[in-house]
Design an enzyme around this catalytic site. Structure first.
Site, short mmCIF file in Angstrom:
data_model
loop_
_atom_site.label_atom_id
_atom_site.label_comp_id
_atom_site.label_asym_id
_atom_site.label_seq_id
_atom_site.Cartn_x
_atom_site.Cartn_y
_atom_site.Cartn_z
N GLU A 99 -3.30 45.06 -46.27
CA GLU A 99 -2.45 44.28 -45.04
C GLU A 99 -1.18 45.25 -44.73
OE1 GLU A 99 0.55 41.96 -46.63
OE2 GLU A 99 -0.21 41.59 -48.33
N LYS A 111 4.47 36.48 -57.76
CA LYS A 111 5.86 36.79 -58.11
C LYS A 111 6.51 35.51 -58.78
CE LYS A 111 7.97 38.62 -54.61
NZ LYS A 111 6.70 38.53 -53.96
N1 PSU Z 1 4.27 39.08 -52.08
C1 PSU Z 1 4.83 40.25 -52.30
N2 PSU Z 1 5.19 41.17 -51.21
C2 PSU Z 1 4.77 40.69 -50.04
C3 PSU Z 1 4.15 39.46 -49.84
C4 PSU Z 1 4.01 38.66 -50.90
O1 PSU Z 1 5.24 40.83 -53.33
O2 PSU Z 1 4.80 41.63 -48.99
C5 PSU Z 1 3.59 38.75 -48.47
C6 PSU Z 1 2.17 39.03 -48.35
O3 PSU Z 1 1.88 39.21 -47.08
C7 PSU Z 1 2.05 37.65 -48.63
C8 PSU Z 1 3.12 36.83 -47.93
O4 PSU Z 1 0.57 37.17 -47.65
O5 PSU Z 1 4.20 37.65 -48.29
C9 PSU Z 1 3.07 35.66 -48.19
O6 PSU Z 1 4.25 35.11 -47.29
P1 PSU Z 1 4.66 33.41 -47.33
O7 PSU Z 1 5.03 32.82 -48.72
O8 PSU Z 1 5.65 33.19 -46.27
O9 PSU Z 1 3.24 32.79 -47.07
#
Ligand code: PSU
Ligand code: MN
Length: 300
Positions: free
Chosen positions: A24, A159
């Site tokens: 990604e 996380k």
């Molecule tokens: N967790 C991380 N680093 C990231 C992301 C998540 O430790 O960069 C990014 C990934 O692309 C994940 C997204 O799919 O954040 C999730 O975001 P949201 O919670 O806004 O859906």
């Protein structure tokens, strides 16, 4: 209709059934600082190649979803002034329809990978159910996509800013098998264990591939393989907990919500830890790329 555009190398690998691993771009543009991100992006691709698979980094550029970014496209995604939006699945239609550019999350990358014929995807952390979601309704679209798209996602758990128990419940409800790689504990990104058990464990790539193949015969959902951060790169728990408490306070005081939560929190960890969390982040994502490539090789 806009079709995903594959690089020559990725197209050739997909057509001939050779192993491919999707990567990604949001972790690059929104998760790591400029400079460091390009270095990690290149090392991720090298790691996948060294394990015998073809890397396919995915992003949307000028309204076209691309799998297998060229070196120039990778530079663009990682540039300090890229101005790329963070595109979850809800954002793909608008970004493509309006000719915009953006980095893809787990939700949008797994969907595009599937459309491109790529079944294996490596990343760092999955989005999940946020703490306080009962009030905020903040549940990452990553979970909804895992429920519907049969991609194998290799990550290091979620996380600890998230409600991990609730995240695991949502995955269960949506028939997403969660496998611990050489662990019985669901990992928490910077930490090897979240304290919550995983329902299933696999100890090698061959068995992981067997699970994925079997799952695909019965369900249309994805599979989540949780690979804990390498022991030597795990963050000190006290430092981690302190950063987390301060980070949550920062989010509250700044009124950060929605898609900005993860990038702001990651940035806080990176600055407040003096780069310790960056090293951790890099180590875990490289380990995931290697494991994903080994499984892609088995599946192919
Ligand atoms: N967790 C991380 N680093 C990231 C992301 C998540 O430790 O960069 C990014 C990934 O692309 C994940 C997204 O799919 O954040 C999730 O975001 P949201 O919670 O806004 O859906
Ligand atoms: Mn969210």
């Amino acid at each position: 209709m806009t079709q995903i555009s594959l690089s020559g190398e990725v197209a050739e690998a997909v057509d001939s059934g050779r192993p491919v691993v999707a990567l990604e771009s949001t972790i690059l543009s929104h998760g790591l600082p400029p400079g460091r991100n390009l270095d990690v992006a290149r090392r991720l691709e090298e790691t996948v190649r060294a394990a015998g698979a073809v890397p396919a980094t995915i992003a949307v550029l000028d309204g076209v979803p691309v799998a297998g970014l060229s070196p120039a496209q990778l530079d663009r995604v990682c540039a300090a002034d890229s101005g790329l939006d963070k595109l979850s699945l809800r954002d793909l239609g608008p970004a493509i329809g309006l000719g915009r550019s953006g980095a893809t999350t787990v939700a949008s990358t797994s969907t595009l990978a599937h459309q491109a014929g790529i079944g294996v995807f490596a990343t760092g952390g999955l989005g999940g159910v946020h703490l306080g979601a009962a009030d905020s309704w903040d549940i990452s679209a990553d979970l909804g996509v895992l429920a519907r798209v049969p991609t194998l996602v290799v990550c290091s758990g979620v996380k600890s800013v998230l409600d991990i128990a609730a995240t695991l419940e949502v995955l269960e409800t949506n028939s997403v098998p969660v496998l611990g790689y050489r662990t019985d504990d669901f990992p928490a990104f910077y930490l090897r264990s979240s304290g919550f058990p995983v329902p299933w464990r696999v100890d090698d790539a061959v068995r992981a591939a067997a699970v994925v193949t079997a799952h695909r015969q019965y369900a249309g959902s994805g599979v989540l393989l949780a690979n804990p951060i390498p022991p030597e790169s795990e963050m000190d728990r006290e430092l981690h907990d302190r950063l987390l408490t301060d980070g949550l306070e920062l989010l509250r005081s700044k009124g950060v919500h929605g898609k900005d939560v993860t990038p702001v929190l990651l940035e806080h960890f990176h600055t407040a830890s003096g780069g310790v969390s960056l090293d951790a982040n890099e180590a875990l994502v490289l380990a995931n790329a290697k494991l994903a490539a080994e499984i892609a090789v088995e599946l192919a």
